[in-house]
Scaffold this motif. Structure first.
Motif, short mmCIF file in Angstrom:
data_model
loop_
_atom_site.label_atom_id
_atom_site.label_comp_id
_atom_site.label_asym_id
_atom_site.label_seq_id
_atom_site.Cartn_x
_atom_site.Cartn_y
_atom_site.Cartn_z
N LEU A 44 0.83 -1.22 0.00
CA LEU A 44 0.00 0.00 0.00
C LEU A 44 0.86 1.25 0.00
O LEU A 44 0.53 2.24 -0.65
N GLN A 45 1.99 1.20 0.72
CA GLN A 45 2.84 2.40 0.73
C GLN A 45 3.41 2.67 -0.67
O GLN A 45 3.39 3.80 -1.14
N ARG A 48 0.61 3.96 -2.86
CA ARG A 48 0.21 5.33 -2.48
C ARG A 48 1.20 6.36 -3.04
O ARG A 48 0.82 7.37 -3.63
N GLY A 52 0.74 9.15 -6.00
CA GLY A 52 1.10 10.56 -5.81
C GLY A 52 1.98 11.07 -6.94
O GLY A 52 2.02 12.27 -7.23
N LEU A 78 -6.27 -0.45 -1.60
CA LEU A 78 -5.87 0.18 -2.88
C LEU A 78 -7.01 1.01 -3.46
O LEU A 78 -6.79 2.06 -4.06
N GLU A 80 -9.04 2.80 -2.06
CA GLU A 80 -9.22 4.11 -1.39
C GLU A 80 -8.17 5.14 -1.80
O GLU A 80 -8.25 6.30 -1.41
N LEU A 81 -7.15 4.71 -2.54
CA LEU A 81 -6.05 5.64 -2.84
C LEU A 81 -6.52 6.74 -3.80
O LEU A 81 -7.09 6.45 -4.85
N ASP A 286 7.29 8.40 2.97
CA ASP A 286 6.75 8.52 1.61
C ASP A 286 7.63 9.40 0.74
O ASP A 286 7.77 9.16 -0.46
#
Ligand SMILES: C[S@@+](CC[C@H](N)C(=O)[O-])C[C@H]1O[C@@H](n2cnc3c(N)ncnc32)[C@H](O)[C@@H]1O
Ligand code: SF4
Length: 328
Positions: A44-45, A48, A52, A78, A80-81, A286
């Motif tokens: 997920l990181q 995400r 971005g 995923l 929700e990203l 991130d």
């Protein structure tokens, strides 16, 4: 980078000879252990941060992603990203029927199902003796009822193996809204015994299909789309050709691939990638990860398909990452 393909695990319940031949991937073959694979939080990181940076398409693949019984939890994260407008999954379809509703409820948009032939015997052979045609067709029907559409059907075409069954398969899916994509047998990995004489060039297939049903060329849905799209003139739907052997399309490629153990590859035919797992396990934030991803992408110069020399590919002297590790 617009498209990130995430391989959630390297194991598979099939042994398709063009991908994971049984002789190589036998009972003693050592697949990744759980702790070697990225956790959902780690995946997920990466997703995400990639979102971005402009990634809007995510695809879960494998190995066989539906062997992971908790995959709906990853899908929900995923889905929700922000910025992700296309969330898809590629599967061999064997485990799809009982999971389709839950996949859709978790937020998956659509599935691609691999199905090489509607001839039961040929299908079984091309799955390494593991696949059951009726079960895969039930999976496709369940995905349709669950709204996981448009459904794409991936067909790897091998000369002398299933090429004579392609028209029947197209006939079956005409008018259903499902998009069949005919894929040239590729020299991915080092273990599938690839031979140029087993490749059926897309242009040959196109002529065969055209002789039966008139077609017209359709525009790309987005830059970097790999399938060349055609529509049946009688309005019965769309088919695609993926011709990475005979008509390479490196120039506008916008895909990156994350293996189950966290290596990021910028080419399907790469021999090395960048290990993100260490970085993730050292608690990179991130921003650090975004720096690394941008650097990898800006420095990439992959154009394997364009530079391919069949004699080298056939001699298997090039070391490449295996398809089951990065998911096609
Ligand atoms: C590696 S599989 C992973 C997902 C899932 N197990 C499946 O088969 O759909 C992803 C896609 O790669 C395709 N593929 C595997 N080996 C290939 C090869 N040598 N040439 C062309 N396509 C291949 C498969 O047919 C499948 O559609
Ligand atoms: S193509 Fe998919 S189903 Fe076939 S062996 Fe490879 S990963 Fe498994």
């Amino acid at each position: 980078m617009h498209d990130l393909r995430i391989s959630v695990l390297d194991q598979c319940n099939f042994r398709c000879p063009y991908c994971m031949p049984e002789t190589e991937f036998h009972a003693d073959f050592e697949f990744l252990r759980r702790q070697e694979r990225l956790s959902y939080d780690e995946i997920l990181q990466v997703a995400r941060v990639a979102a971005g940076l402009g990634v809007s398409k995510l695809r879960l693949t494998g190995g066989e992603p539906l062997l992971d019984k908790k995959i709906t939890r990853l899908i929900a994260g995923l889905a929700e990203l922000p910025g992700v407008d296309d969330l898809a999954l590629t599967t061999n379809g064997m485990l799809l029927a009982p999971m389709a509703e839950r996949l859709a409820a978790a937020g998956l948009h659509r599935v691609t199902v691999s199905l090489d032939s509607l001839d039961e015997e040929i299908f079984r052979r091309m799955s390494g003796g593991r696949g059951d045609l009726a079960t895969v067709l039930e999976g496709i029907a369940a995905a349709e009822s669950a709204g996981l559409q448009p459904i794409k059907i991936n067909v790897v075409v091998q000369h002398g193996v299933n090429d004579h069954t392609v028209l029947d398969l197209l006939d079956h899916f005409r008018g259903t809204g499902h998009i069949v994509r005919l894929i040239e047998f590729m020299d991915v990995g080092n273990r599938n015994g690839w031979r140029l004489d087993q490749v059926v060039p897309s242009r040959v297939l196109l002529e065969t299909v055209r002789a039966r049903w008139p077609l017209r060329r359709a525009d790309k849905n987005y830059p970097g789309e790999v399938a060349r799209r055609y529509k049946y003139l009688d309005g019965e739907g769309e088919i695609g050709f993926i011709s990475s052997v005979t008509e390479p399309f490196c120039g506008d490629c916008s895909r990156a691939r994350l293996s189950a153990d966290g290596v990021l590859y910028t080419c399907l035919f790469a021999n090395k990638g960048t290990d993100l797992r260490e970085l993730l396990r050292n608690h990179a934030d991130d921003e650090e990860l975004a720096d690394v991803l941008s650097r990898i992408w800006l420095q990439r110069a992959d154009r394997y398909s364009e530079l391919r020399r069949p004699e080298l590919a056939e001699a298997h002297v090039l070391r490449k990452v295996e398809m089951y590790r990065i998911g096609g």
